[in-house]
Design a protein around this motif. Structure first.
Motif, PDB file in Angstrom:
ATOM      1  N   ALA A 105       4.283  -0.766  -2.612  1.00  0.00           N
ATOM      2  CA  ALA A 105       3.448   0.393  -2.308  1.00  0.00           C
ATOM      3  C   ALA A 105       3.491   1.349  -3.484  1.00  0.00           C
ATOM      4  CB  ALA A 105       3.934   1.090  -1.040  1.00  0.00           C
TER       5      ALA A 105
ATOM      6  N   TYR B 212      -1.049   0.217  -0.608  1.00  0.00           N
ATOM      7  CA  TYR B 212      -0.313  -1.039  -0.593  1.00  0.00           C
ATOM      8  C   TYR B 212      -1.214  -2.253  -0.836  1.00  0.00           C
ATOM      9  CZ  TYR B 212      -2.123  -1.379   4.168  1.00  0.00           C
ATOM     10  OH  TYR B 212      -2.947  -1.431   5.248  1.00  0.00           O
TER      11      TYR B 212
ATOM     12  N   CYS C 163       0.859   7.638  -3.995  1.00  0.00           N
ATOM     13  CA  CYS C 163      -0.099   7.803  -2.893  1.00  0.00           C
ATOM     14  C   CYS C 163       0.157   6.880  -1.709  1.00  0.00           C
ATOM     15  CB  CYS C 163      -1.525   7.624  -3.396  1.00  0.00           C
ATOM     16  SG  CYS C 163      -1.898   5.956  -3.968  1.00  0.00           S
ATOM     17  N   GLY C 164       1.066   5.927  -1.834  1.00  0.00           N
ATOM     18  CA  GLY C 164       1.405   5.042  -0.720  1.00  0.00           C
ATOM     19  C   GLY C 164       0.464   3.862  -0.539  1.00  0.00           C
TER      20      GLY C 164
END
Length: 149
Positions: free
Chosen positions: A87, A94, A91-92
């Motif tokens: 990830a 994935y 910003c996360g």
């Protein structure tokens, strides 16, 4: 019981002696007709020996690995490494990665443009999973545009 008549080895005849002498003199000599034929063949070969560049045309040539700064490939699905999903640290995100291979280092770039170095992937992994290059670009930005980022 039976006695064989032993034959004395005959001396070579005069003709045989002359033949042996003549053969020794001619050893290594080539008839003039053969020399002319060889010379003509060599002349024809040199006249027809035009240098032809049989390598690919310039527009089809691909630069070698030492001529490019790096390679990149898109990775749309989630990237699972060592049992966990990669990830973006900022910003996360994935999924929808660009995986960049630059001189032994692997970088991940998310859709938002954040880049992070990925130590769990090596160049061998990248080479196994990347397909053939479909284009080469002069700049990093051109490559990003080509891949839709």
């Amino acid at each position: 019981m039976f006695h064989r008549i032993r034959r004395r080895a005959k001396e070579p005849s005069e003709a045989q002696r002359r033949f042996v002498e003549m053969a020794a003199k001619m050893q290594g000599q080539v008839p003039s007709a053969v020399e002319r034929a060889w010379a003509e063949r060599d002349r024809e070969r040199s006249e027809s020996a035009v240098v032809v560049d049989d390598f690919l045309p310039t527009e089809l040539r691909v630069p070698s690995h030492d001529q490019v700064d790096g390679m990149m490939m898109p990775w749309k699905q989630p990237l699972v490494l060592d049992g966990e999903m990669a990830a973006c640290a900022e910003c996360g995100a994935y999924r929808d990665w660009l995986i960049l291979s630059t001189r032994g280092e692997i970088w991940l770039r998310c859709r938002a443009g954040h880049q992070q170095r990925e130590t769990r992937i090596d160049t061998a992994w990248y080479n196994r999973h990347s397909g053939p290059a479909d284009a080469t670009h002069a700049t990093f930005e051109d490559c990003l545009r080509h891949l839709g980022h």
